[in-house]
Design an enzyme around this catalytic site. Structure first.
Site, PDB file in Angstrom:
ATOM      1  CD  GLU A 173      46.327  44.284  32.108  1.00  0.00           C
ATOM      2  OE1 GLU A 173      46.442  45.495  32.340  1.00  0.00           O
ATOM      3  OE2 GLU A 173      45.744  43.514  32.882  1.00  0.00           O
ATOM      4  CD  GLU A 373      48.512  41.385  35.774  1.00  0.00           C
ATOM      5  OE1 GLU A 373      47.589  42.111  36.201  1.00  0.00           O
ATOM      6  OE2 GLU A 373      49.418  41.772  35.029  1.00  0.00           O
TER       7      GLU A 373
HETATM    8  C1  BG6 Z   1      46.744  44.929  35.544  1.00  0.00           C
HETATM    9  C2  BG6 Z   1      48.193  45.270  35.388  1.00  0.00           C
HETATM   10  O1  BG6 Z   1      46.044  45.835  34.750  1.00  0.00           O
HETATM   11  O2  BG6 Z   1      46.126  45.119  36.766  1.00  0.00           O
HETATM   12  C3  BG6 Z   1      48.971  45.410  36.677  1.00  0.00           C
HETATM   13  O3  BG6 Z   1      48.840  44.385  34.524  1.00  0.00           O
HETATM   14  C4  BG6 Z   1      48.092  46.095  37.710  1.00  0.00           C
HETATM   15  O4  BG6 Z   1      50.143  46.123  36.399  1.00  0.00           O
HETATM   16  C5  BG6 Z   1      46.875  45.208  37.964  1.00  0.00           C
HETATM   17  O5  BG6 Z   1      48.739  46.409  38.882  1.00  0.00           O
HETATM   18  C6  BG6 Z   1      45.938  45.725  39.044  1.00  0.00           C
HETATM   19  O6  BG6 Z   1      45.638  47.062  38.832  1.00  0.00           O
HETATM   20  P1  BG6 Z   1      45.797  48.102  40.009  1.00  0.00           P
HETATM   21  O7  BG6 Z   1      45.513  49.401  39.409  1.00  0.00           O
HETATM   22  O8  BG6 Z   1      44.803  47.716  41.021  1.00  0.00           O
HETATM   23  O9  BG6 Z   1      47.187  47.981  40.489  1.00  0.00           O
END
Ligand code: BG6
Length: 475
Positions: A173, A373
């Site tokens: 990201e 993701e």
């Molecule tokens: C993404 C990241 O931004 O979102 C992860 O690559 C992160 O590392 C995921 O955990 C979800 O965000 P959060 O803050 O809910 O854990």
């Protein structure tokens, strides 16, 4: 869906491994971030301070539980696991010439364990962590020297794992750092904390430039080490919708999209767009870009685009729009989308936004896309060893449906899909355990208490069925 579609899960070293100082590991920038919550920002402390609580120090102790965890991933039928390397396990300070063998060995063992079950490792080289020493001593990615350190680290691991890992991602990201008003993003992307008297945007462009060059050099090296390597970038894909048909809102939404896509533009096209060069000129920025950088950027373009997708944003200049003032998303142009539901953490739930953006990216870049993701952060209820996470199943079902429509109806080439936090990790933005994402529940709370015992949630069985039918079972 194609038979070789890469269904799986995603985690990141600093959010799961723990063992923050085991076997020669150095302090990383994630090790100086305290726990927060949706209403309380995480603090970034000056070194590790006694009496502060740092949830990433223990994570979910994947370091010692990985065999048990990988076995459960295999039971779900994972074709791949996306995780990252803790740079500090391998180069504790980041500027050493010789790596720490114990750190290299840990990942050898982890990859062997995955390959034993035919799970393909998908490896991010930099996922929100770098040696803290590189920040203190060199100023993080403000400094051109970081290019050499990162390339040396990447070269070391790509050689070491050349027969075990095929898919690599350079910077997770990378576009997060464009959110200038929340210090967490500059810190986790680049080891940069902005000073009051500097132009944050100029500093951001410089740090990103050094990362682009580093990423391009790594792509080039990757091909020399193993021509079969596939190297991708990672875009946090967040569509920006105009709230109204007011052309000012439409231009604003376009502008916000361009601000995030600029990163992918450079990594895919190998050069800066005319728009960014104009911004630099108009703002009087003097970004350090050498002639050699220009050559390197064009010689190291990525093979595929890694996409993370959680939510969409809505923007407006209209006075009647309800401002979000969200400290985490961090932009004053963001407004409430009256048509979208949100999670408990205020992230909009917008499955169709995924299809929309997959189309936009496919048309703009004409490269394969890997959804690395997508996931649902939720405060799961633990009831006598069971977790009935039907909300998560619904969220994922709807997003996977939209992905399948993009593939089947729109012809977008998507090569894989990994669910974020397939085993409950520490939340990145808040440092909480309460915001859970996994198919596997980990007994640990926000204060670091709990047995660390793993439990299968209802979604575990649902995902197993979905993978077994290659995406056909959708309820
Ligand atoms: C993404 C990241 O931004 O979102 C992860 O690559 C992160 O590392 C995921 O955990 C979800 O965000 P959060 O803050 O809910 O854990």
């Amino acid at each position: 869906m194609k038979k070789d579609f890469l269904w799986g899960g995603a985690i990141a070293a600093h959010q799961v491994e723990g063992a923050w100082d085991a076997e020669g590991k150095g302090i990383s920038i994630a090790d100086v971030m305290t726990a927060g919550s949706k209403d309380k920002a995480r603090k970034i402390t000056d070194g590790v301070i006694e009496g502060e609580y740092y949830p990433n120090h223990e994570g979910i102790d994947f370091y010692h539980h990985y065999k048990e965890d990988v076995k459960m991933f295999a039971e779900m039928g994972f074709k791949c696991l996306r995780t990252s390397l803790a740079w500090t396990r391998i180069f504790p300070n980041g500027d050493e010439t010789k790596p720490n063998e114990a750190g290299l060995k840990f990942y050898d063992d982890l990859f062997d364990e995955l390959l034993k079950y035919d799970i393909e490792p998908v490896i991010t080289l930099s996922h929100f962590e770098m040696p803290y020493h590189l920040v203190k001593e060199y100023g993080g990615w403000r400094n051109r020297k970081l290019i050499d350190f990162f390339v040396h680290f990447s070269d070391t691991v790509m050689r070491r794992y050349k027969d075990k890992v095929k898919y690599w991602l350079t910077f997770n990201e990378i576009n997060n750092q464009r959110i200038l008003d929340n210090p967490i993003y500059g810190w986790t992307n680049s080891g940069v904390l902005y000073k009051d008297n500097e132009d944050k945007l100029e500093v951001m462009y410089q740090a990103a430039h050094y990362q682009f060059v580093a990423s391009a050099l790594v792509v080039k090296k990757a091909k020399d080490i193993n021509p079969a390597f596939q190297v991708g970038c990672v875009l946090a894909a967040t569509p920006n919708y105009p709230l109204t048909s007011d052309p000012n809102d439409i231009l604003l939404a376009q502008q916000e999209d361009e601000n995030q896509l600029f990163f992918t533009d450079v990594q895919v096209r190998g050069h800066y767009s005319q728009k960014v060069l104009k911004i630099w000129e108009n703002s009087g920025y003097s970004i350090d870009v050498t002639k050699q950088d220009v050559i390197d950027l064009s010689a190291g373009t990525v093979d595929f685009i890694g996409v993370t997708y959680y939510l969409s944003n809505t923007v407006s200049i209209r006075p009647e729009a309800k401002r979000l003032n969200d400290k985490l998303l961090g932009s004053d142009v963001l407004v409430e989308n009256p048509l979208a539901e949100t999670t408990e953490w205020g992230w909009t739930i917008d499955p169709k936004g995924l299809r929309y953006y997959l189309n936009l990216l496919a048309n703009r870049y004409e490269l394969p896309i890997f959804i690395v993701e997508n996931g649902f952060g939720y405060a799961d209820k633990f009831e006598n060893g069971s977790i009935h996470d039907k909300e998560r199943i619904e969220y994922l079902t709807e997003h996977i449906n939209q992905m399948q429509l993009a593939i089947e109806e729109d012809g977008v080439e998507v090569i894989g899909y990994t669910v974020w936090g397939c085993i409950d990790p520490i939340s990145f933005t808040t440092g909480e355990m309460l915001k859970r994402y996994g198919f596997i529940y980990v007994d640990r709370d926000n204060d670091g208490k709990g047995s660390l015992k793993r439990y299968k949630k209802d979604s575990f069985y649902w995902y197993r069925e979905l993978i077994a039918s290659n995406g056909l079972v959708m309820d």
